[in-house]
Design a protein around this motif. Structure first.
Motif, mmCIF file in Angstrom:
data_model
loop_
_atom_site.group_PDB
_atom_site.id
_atom_site.type_symbol
_atom_site.label_atom_id
_atom_site.label_comp_id
_atom_site.label_asym_id
_atom_site.label_seq_id
_atom_site.Cartn_x
_atom_site.Cartn_y
_atom_site.Cartn_z
ATOM 1 N N GLU A 1 -132.802 -10.171 62.802
ATOM 2 C CA GLU A 1 -131.868 -9.883 63.572
ATOM 3 C C GLU A 1 -130.655 -10.165 63.171
ATOM 4 N N GLN B 1 -127.630 -7.440 60.701
ATOM 5 C CA GLN B 1 -126.161 -7.542 61.007
ATOM 6 C C GLN B 1 -125.428 -7.676 60.039
ATOM 7 N N LYS B 2 -125.692 -8.574 58.577
ATOM 8 C CA LYS B 2 -125.193 -9.170 57.987
ATOM 9 C C LYS B 2 -125.014 -8.395 56.822
#
Length: 269
Positions: free
Chosen positions: A168, A172-173
């Protein structure tokens, strides 16, 4: 005659050893051997991590498949990979920044001194080294084009790199992620766990390589995110002539899964 034995689930591998070059106890037990026929060998907590003979079969597939799926990867994070092999392959691309994140400084220091498979990658001015847990790194890091997870087995200090929260955070990265996903033959629970927990990357695929010194030789990887292989031949020109194992034909063949493995993947994705 001295032999190193690694056992897994009723079978194992034996490698003839000339001598042990070094051993260190810390975050992990790190051993480096000179073998009879496979060059130097890195062992962590009793598990073979690489030999000089076949490490390109692993590192090149782990790195170049995701790197050549991205139009222009400039910022790359390698989580794990303290031996420097994945970092070496990343730097064959025109990257501006490469961050190596490993929880165990011993692995980096001993690999630099004894293995030297990084071929100078640790000294490259584009490289930064962070000694910390990979999941904790992801909590506060910037956005990367590609994240490569070069972990040990999902036990002990590497356990945090295999859970749902890790993926997760990673989603996002980065645009693209790749990770080693163990042996689908003899480490099925590990393999299935990674397939399920990587679900934050809705688009993901499994691909394969043969790494003779890993359990039963058939080794799997997962790629996830916004990957695109439509310009593979053109992008391969970036690194052509620098690889031992990887080329576009090997890349395409790696995604051809046998029926039994297709069923395993379909059951988890």
């Amino acid at each position: 005659m001295v032999w190193f034995f690694e056992y897994y689930d009723g079978c194992g591998l034996a490698i003839k050893v000339k001598k042990k070059l070094y051993e260190a106890e810390g975050v992990q037990k790190v051993e480096i051997y000179e073998t009879e026929s496979m060059g130097k060998m890195l062992v962590i907590d009793g598990k073979i991590q690489l030999t000089e003979l076949d490490e390109p079969f692993y590192h090149e597939m782990l790195v170049h498949v995701p790197m050549l799926s991205h139009e222009n990867p400039r910022k790359v994070a390698v989580i794990g990979g303290g031996d420097g092999g994945a970092l070496r392959e990343v730097l064959k691309h025109n990257v501006e920044r490469a961050v190596l994140v490993d929880i165990d400084r011993n692995v980096i220091d001993l690999s630099r001194k004894f293995l030297k498979i990084d071929h100078g990658a640790f000294e490259d001015e584009r490289v930064e080294i962070a000694i910390m847990d990979g999941k904790e790194f992801l909590r506060d890091c910037e956005i990367f084009d590609v994240i490569i997870v070069d972990s040990t087995d999902p036990v002990g200090v590497s356990d945090t790199l295999f859970d749902r929260e890790f993926f997760e955070l990673a989603r996002q990265k980065c645009d693209v992620i790749s990770l080693q996903s163990q042996s689908p033959l003899i480490q099925k629970e590990y393999f299935r766990t990674l397939l399920v927990n990587s679900a934050p990357f809705e688009r993901r695929d499994v691909y394969l390589s043969c790494v003779p010194t890993y359990p039963l030789a058939l080794w799997s990887f997962i790629i996830g995110g916004e990957y695109d292989f439509s310009n593979l031949e053109e992008r391969f020109e970036r690194i052509k002539g620098t690889t031992v194992h990887y080329n576009p034909d090997v890349h395409r063949a790696a995604f051809a899964l046998p029926e039994w493995l297709k069923k395993e993947v379909e059951a988890c994705i």
